[in-house]
Design an enzyme around this catalytic site. Structure first.
Site, mmCIF file in Angstrom:
data_model
loop_
_atom_site.group_PDB
_atom_site.id
_atom_site.type_symbol
_atom_site.label_atom_id
_atom_site.label_comp_id
_atom_site.label_asym_id
_atom_site.label_seq_id
_atom_site.Cartn_x
_atom_site.Cartn_y
_atom_site.Cartn_z
ATOM 1 N N TYR A 1 -50.881 -9.602 -40.053
ATOM 2 C CA TYR A 1 -49.756 -8.975 -40.756
ATOM 3 C C TYR A 1 -50.275 -7.715 -41.440
ATOM 4 O O TYR A 1 -51.271 -7.768 -42.161
ATOM 5 C CB TYR A 1 -49.191 -9.943 -41.793
ATOM 6 N N ASP B 1 -57.752 -3.329 -41.534
ATOM 7 C CA ASP B 1 -56.757 -3.549 -42.597
ATOM 8 C C ASP B 1 -57.422 -4.443 -43.645
ATOM 9 O O ASP B 1 -57.465 -5.659 -43.493
ATOM 10 C CB ASP B 1 -55.504 -4.197 -42.009
ATOM 11 N N LYS C 1 -53.454 -4.558 -52.999
ATOM 12 C CA LYS C 1 -53.792 -5.704 -53.836
ATOM 13 C C LYS C 1 -54.845 -5.391 -54.910
ATOM 14 O O LYS C 1 -54.543 -4.740 -55.911
ATOM 15 C CB LYS C 1 -54.207 -6.890 -52.941
#
Ligand code: KE4
Length: 428
Positions: A144, A239, A267
């Site tokens: 994702y 990623d 994050k």
């Protein structure tokens, strides 16, 4: 545990917010029941609207690596907010955090800040397409990279939960340029590349996957991708929205010694405020506007408030690299305890772990890709989730997520968690 007030608040929320949440995975659809509404959090603990105290293994899906309401981060935000939150003009603090990130992470000379991991990954792919002049990308089933159209093809995380890995609204024109590969399967990647000669701009990967549960790369897999990219002039995008500044100071590039061409962040880099970023060597980054032709922009990108939170976070991690070892040790301790508790109750499971990322799969075979992750016994996971919640332990409300360990966890918290697993295992 009682969740009456949370349920009442959820009913209200659903009247004015689709599904009552601002991000689907929070809705507990994968595990059933109503989501928990939080009033505040401190260190490793969440406090919900019904007065329950929960040990938190999600930590806002990764950012709270040093614990909730971490004083240096909070104080930096308060101080900054008093002098204005955003100007839409350059500020020195953007340079400070950019220089620190560049110093911490290998193979990057420049970094561009955005407002989410989605924006970071979306921009990184556009940059790769602009730099190579090629249209196609390779992503991996179950990975994702946020909700940008190009990524919602067999996506992981919440997209899997809703059984719509290919979201409506993504056009055929877009989907055709996203080629799907199997995680940990190098020959599959090679066959896709040879079937699309000179057409692939980049391979984007979660170098340690966290959106199918935690799935580490098999030995040689990342190195193999690096070789394929070098051979075929394809850019390799790591990623690291989850893994960046979590698995090591320099992320997976440092941990596994494999070089990416572009790295994305989210994050932890924002310390809990909305921050994403993407970075690469100058030769690539200089293709970005206003220097180069690849356009990318954002009203609140690099705003001083978010930069203050991120800078406080990165400064502490950079000064105390032992934190990463401590986190890994705590996660290994938890792994051992959970395994012993499940073994004692003859439960079939597999646990995946890398650094401070860990996931429990009620699956017989090793979980090495999306297909094997999907074979997990989801009914058993649901019972496990709610059983742990009743014991005051908040784990990911989906089998397709990783747990995030925070340094604020004590070994007593870990022992309490292991004790809870032992109790819940008897009911599975
Ligand atoms: P955001 O746009 O949600 O900030 O980041 C997207 C993203 C990109 N790359 C990776 C590896 C990610 O894990 C994410 C987002 N992670 C999910 C948790 N699996 C965020 C939780 C949510 O969707 O609410």
């Amino acid at each position: 545990m009682i969740y009456k007030r949370s349920s009442a608040l959820f009913a209200e929320a659903q009247k004015v917010i689709p599904g009552g949440v601002n991000s689907p995975v929070r809705a507990f659809k994968a595990v059933g029941g109503d989501p928990i509404f939080v009033t505040e959090a401190k260190g490793a603990y969440l406090y919900d609207e019904d007065g329950n105290k929960l040990i938190d293994y999600i930590n806002s899906w990764g950012p709270m690596i040093l614990g909730h309401a971490h004083p240096p981060v909070v104080n930096a935000v308060i101080d900054k907010a008093k002098r204005g939150t955003s100007f839409g003009m350059p500020t020195e603090i953007e340079t400070e955090i950019a220089a620190l990130a560049v110093a911490m992470v290998p193979n990057i000379d420049k970094i561009r800040f955005v407002n989410s991991g989605t924006e970071a990954c979306m921009s990184a792919v556009r940059l790769a397409r602009g730099y190579t002049g090629r249209d196609k990308i390779i992503k991996f089933a179950g990975c994702y990279h946020g909700h940008s159209d190009s990524f919602l093809i067999q996506a992981g995380s919440g997209a899997v939960t809703f059984g719509s890995p290919n979201s409506p609204g993504v056009t055929k024109g877009t989907a055709q340029d996203t080629l799907l590969a199997r995680y940990n399967d190098l020959s599959n990647v090679e066959s896709i590349i040879t079937s699309n000669p000179e057409e692939i701009a980049c391979i984007i990967i979660e170098p340690v996957a966290g959106n199918m549960g935690c799935i580490p790369p098999k030995k040689g897999f990342l190195e193999g991708l690096r070789t394929l990219c070098d051979t075929h002039n394809i850019l390799l995008i790591f990623d690291e929205v989850m893994t960046g500044f979590r698995l090591a100071k320099g992320g997976v590039q440092e941990l596994f010694g494999v070089d990416a061409d572009i790295v994305t962040f989210g994050k932890v880099i924002g310390g809990g405020l909305p921050v994403g970023a993407f970075a690469a060597r100058s030769e690539i980054m200089n293709h970005l506007a206003p220097l180069g032709p690849v356009y990318q922009a954002g009203t609140l990108s690099g705003n001083p408030l978010a930069m203050a939170a991120g800078l406080a976070m990165l400064t502490e991690l950079n000064a105390n690299p032992n934190i990463f070892t401590s986190l890994a040790d705590k996660t290994a301790y938890l792994h051992k305890g959970i395994a012993e508790a499940l073994d004692a109750n003859n439960i079939v499971y597999t646990i995946n772990r890398t650094g401070s990322m860990i996931s429990v799969h009620f699956a017989e075979d090793p979980v090495v890709d999306f297909e094997s992750a999907a074979k997990g016994n989801n009914d058993r996971f649901k019972k496990f989730f709610h059983g742990m919640l009743d014991q005051g332990i908040y784990i990911a409300p989906s089998a397709f997520e990783t747990w995030f360990i925070t340094e604020a966890l004590t070994y007593k918290d870990l022992d309490d968690t292991i004790t809870a697993v032992a109790k819940v295992a008897k009911t599975l």
